[in-house]
Design an enzyme around this catalytic site. Structure first.
Site, short mmCIF file in Angstrom:
data_model
loop_
_atom_site.label_atom_id
_atom_site.label_comp_id
_atom_site.label_asym_id
_atom_site.label_seq_id
_atom_site.Cartn_x
_atom_site.Cartn_y
_atom_site.Cartn_z
CB SER A 44 36.95 12.95 50.71
OG SER A 44 36.91 11.57 50.53
CG ASN A 97 35.86 1.32 39.19
OD1 ASN A 97 35.32 1.30 40.30
ND2 ASN A 97 35.20 1.11 38.07
CD GLU A 98 40.25 4.72 37.56
OE1 GLU A 98 39.69 5.20 38.56
OE2 GLU A 98 39.65 4.55 36.47
CB SER A 126 27.56 9.78 52.49
OG SER A 126 28.27 9.59 51.30
CD GLN A 181 34.60 7.35 55.43
OE1 GLN A 181 34.06 7.72 54.39
NE2 GLN A 181 35.32 6.25 55.49
CD GLU A 223 34.26 3.80 52.59
OE1 GLU A 223 35.19 4.16 53.33
OE2 GLU A 223 33.70 4.56 51.80
C1 LIG Z 1 28.55 9.01 46.27
C2 LIG Z 1 29.83 9.35 47.00
C3 LIG Z 1 29.84 9.33 48.39
C4 LIG Z 1 31.01 9.66 49.09
N1 LIG Z 1 30.97 9.68 50.46
C5 LIG Z 1 32.08 10.02 51.15
C6 LIG Z 1 32.03 10.10 52.59
O1 LIG Z 1 31.00 9.86 53.22
N2 LIG Z 1 33.16 10.48 53.24
C7 LIG Z 1 34.32 10.77 52.59
O2 LIG Z 1 35.31 11.07 53.26
N3 LIG Z 1 34.39 10.72 51.23
C8 LIG Z 1 33.30 10.36 50.50
N4 LIG Z 1 33.35 10.31 49.12
C9 LIG Z 1 34.57 10.72 48.43
C10 LIG Z 1 35.35 9.59 47.78
O3 LIG Z 1 35.97 8.76 48.75
C11 LIG Z 1 36.37 10.24 46.84
O4 LIG Z 1 35.65 10.94 45.85
C12 LIG Z 1 37.29 9.23 46.19
O5 LIG Z 1 38.15 8.66 47.14
C13 LIG Z 1 38.12 9.85 45.04
O6 LIG Z 1 38.75 11.02 45.46
P1 LIG Z 1 38.66 12.35 44.57
O7 LIG Z 1 37.23 12.58 44.25
O8 LIG Z 1 39.41 13.41 45.28
O9 LIG Z 1 39.38 11.99 43.20
P2 LIG Z 1 40.95 12.00 42.92
O10 LIG Z 1 41.66 11.29 44.01
O11 LIG Z 1 41.36 13.40 42.62
O12 LIG Z 1 41.05 11.13 41.60
C14 LIG Z 1 40.81 11.67 40.29
C15 LIG Z 1 41.07 10.56 39.28
O13 LIG Z 1 42.45 10.14 39.36
C16 LIG Z 1 42.54 8.74 39.55
N5 LIG Z 1 43.68 8.42 40.42
C17 LIG Z 1 44.03 9.05 41.58
N6 LIG Z 1 45.12 8.47 42.12
C18 LIG Z 1 45.46 7.43 41.30
C19 LIG Z 1 46.49 6.44 41.32
N7 LIG Z 1 47.39 6.39 42.31
N8 LIG Z 1 46.51 5.53 40.32
C20 LIG Z 1 45.59 5.55 39.31
N9 LIG Z 1 44.60 6.48 39.23
C21 LIG Z 1 44.54 7.40 40.21
C22 LIG Z 1 41.23 8.37 40.24
O14 LIG Z 1 40.91 7.00 40.03
C23 LIG Z 1 40.24 9.30 39.55
O15 LIG Z 1 39.82 8.76 38.32
C24 LIG Z 1 32.19 9.99 48.38
C25 LIG Z 1 32.18 10.00 46.98
C26 LIG Z 1 31.02 9.69 46.29
C27 LIG Z 1 31.03 9.71 44.79
#
Ligand SMILES: Cc1cc2nc3c(=O)[nH]c(=O)nc-3n(C[C@H](O)[C@H](O)[C@H](O)COP(=O)(O)OP(=O)(O)OC[C@H]3O[C@@H](n4cnc5c(N)ncnc54)[C@H](O)[C@@H]3O)c2cc1C
Length: 388
Positions: A117, A358-359, A149, A114, A232
């Site tokens: 991100s 979680n947020e 992933s 997928q 998902e």
């Molecule tokens: C093991 C693993 C597998 C994954 N696999 C995939 C995959 O196969 N395909 C894919 O596309 N993605 C994948 N991801 C990515 C995952 O979906 C993103 O890491 C996730 O959505 C968070 O985005 P970010 O890392 O950019 O964090 P950010 O969006 O930058 O967030 C940073 C912090 O800010 C907080 N935050 C952001 N916005 C808000 C809000 N509006 N209100 C409150 N808090 C907020 C978040 O909770 C977090 O604590 C994977 C991630 C992991 C850890």
């Protein structure tokens, strides 16, 4: 209720066809086992029979989850395809896409990833910047994806890209089916703190997508993304038992025996509370799966299970500390049980991020399940500040 004898036949089949240990380390062995499952009639239980599924109901799906729980099922390479992309193709794909992709997916012949991100778009995935530009009768995609992933094995990807940069961000996205085996696609592994590389960076450089490989509508990518994210959350919510490995109540009960702490009242309390939380989540997942199988997907309520699974992972980590003390993280190199415990501890934090943090789950639950006021957008906050 399953039909007469279905559960008994499944139980007998599993006894005779225990998954081989190498299916967890060797993707070819995992594919072989998946073909056996499919041919025995145990893959795609609730998917429509006309598209390669079994057309069964929630009862069989629940029975399968219960009967297979005591086996270490090698599902990881197929997680994205079966839990997320496949159900989205069932919902939104053309008949040609359903015919082409669903059976090879269920047979383990084709693996999916997928591509949502990006370095600048995770929680706010609609802000992504990968571009899709029309080229003849197809599209050219350019951009960078991250945390993908299973991209190291994937034959196909469901990719979200921007098709109309002039439209508001949610209205200018399209979901495509991308062939991963082409010169415009580069996959680089990313190592996490477990020491493994479960995810990747994926670079798209004029990657080609034929015109009929849009999933849903052109500029309808946000609807497709929400459909997939809904599937998902339900599928991740059910993962805890498998993913938690070393830090489940069952594994930690064995650990307590090994460490000689099984008679300690504090340890017993911790394990009993962990078991109760696991059972509550299991039952909630049964409910979500029953609703999905009955054609009424739980939508935002899937976030409750997703969040509960992530909190449970942390509860397991805490329990591991109570049961094993420092031994939860430090062990001899050849101590297999200690290694399992360490893997459980170090992989737990990923569950509070993968599939939406979680947020973000709390925001969804607050706004779409409880009906609380929406969180102000960044744009709305900026406008309010400039009015002052
Ligand atoms: C093991 C693993 C597998 C994954 N696999 C995939 C995959 O196969 N395909 C894919 O596309 N993605 C994948 N991801 C990515 C995952 O979906 C993103 O890491 C996730 O959505 C968070 O985005 P970010 O890392 O950019 O964090 P950010 O969006 O930058 O967030 C940073 C912090 O800010 C907080 N935050 C952001 N916005 C808000 C809000 N509006 N209100 C409150 N808090 C907020 C978040 O909770 C977090 O604590 C994977 C991630 C992991 C850890």
């Amino acid at each position: 209720m399953t039909d007469d004898g279905w559960r008994e036949r499944l139980r007998a089949w599993l006894t005779e066809n225990e998954p081989p240990a190498e299916a967890h380390t060797d993707v070819a062995a995992a594919r072989d086992y998946q073909v056996r499952l499919y041919e025995a009639g145990y893959a795609g239980l609730t998917w429509p029979a006309e598209w390669g599924g079994q057309g069964l109901g929630a009862a069989e799906s629940v029975a399968f989850a219960e009967e297979s729980a005591s086996y270490d099922m090698p599902g990881r390479p197929f997680l994205i395809g079966m839990g997320m992309v496949g159900p989205t193709i069932v919902d939104l794909g053309s008949d040609e896409q359903r015919r082409r992709y669903l059976t090879p997916l269920l047979r383990g012949e084709e693996i999916w990833c997928q591509l949502f991100s990006e370095p600048g778009a995770g929680s706010d995935v609609a802000g992504l910047s990968t571009r899709a530009v029309r080229d003849g009768d197809g599209w050219r995609l350019t951009g960078q994806k991250v945390w993908t992933s299973n991209a190291q094995w994937a034959d196909h990807a469901a990719v979200l890209a921007r098709t109309s940069p002039d439209k508001p961000k949610h209205a200018g996205l399209t979901m495509f089916v991308l062939d991963m085996d082409q010169p415009g696609v580069t996959v680089r592994p990313l190592v996490d703190m477990t020491g493994n590389a479960p995810f990747n960076e994926v670079f798209l450089d004029d990657a080609w997508v034929p015109g009929d490989e849009v999933l849903g509508e052109v500029d309808g990518g946000w609807h497709a993304a929400r459909t997939m994210l809904g599937h998902e959350r339900v599928s991740i919510s059910g993962l805890r038992q498998r993913r938690g490995r070393g830090v489940t109540s069952a594994a930690l009960t064995e650990t307590a025996r090994r460490y000689g702490t099984a008679d300690d009242p504090a340890v017993r309390d911790e394990l009993a509370a962990l078991y109760a939380s696991e059972r509550a989540l299991e039952l909630y997942n049964v409910l979500l799966n029953q609703e999905t199988a009955a054609g009424s997907p739980p939508g935002a309520r899937g976030s409750v299970g997703k969040l509960a699974g992530a909190l449970l992972a942390y509860r397991g980590v805490h329990a591991a500390g109570v049961v094993a003390g420092a031994g939860a993280l430090v062990h001899e190199e050849d101590d297999v049980d200690g290694g399992g415990l360490e893997l459980g501890m170090t992989s737990a934090p990923a569950s509070s991020i993968a599939g939406g943090t979680n947020e973000i789950q709390r925001n969804i639950i607050a706004e779409r399940v409880l009906g609380l006021p929406r969180e102000p957008t960044v744009e709305a906050r900026r406008a309010a500040r400039s009015d002052r």
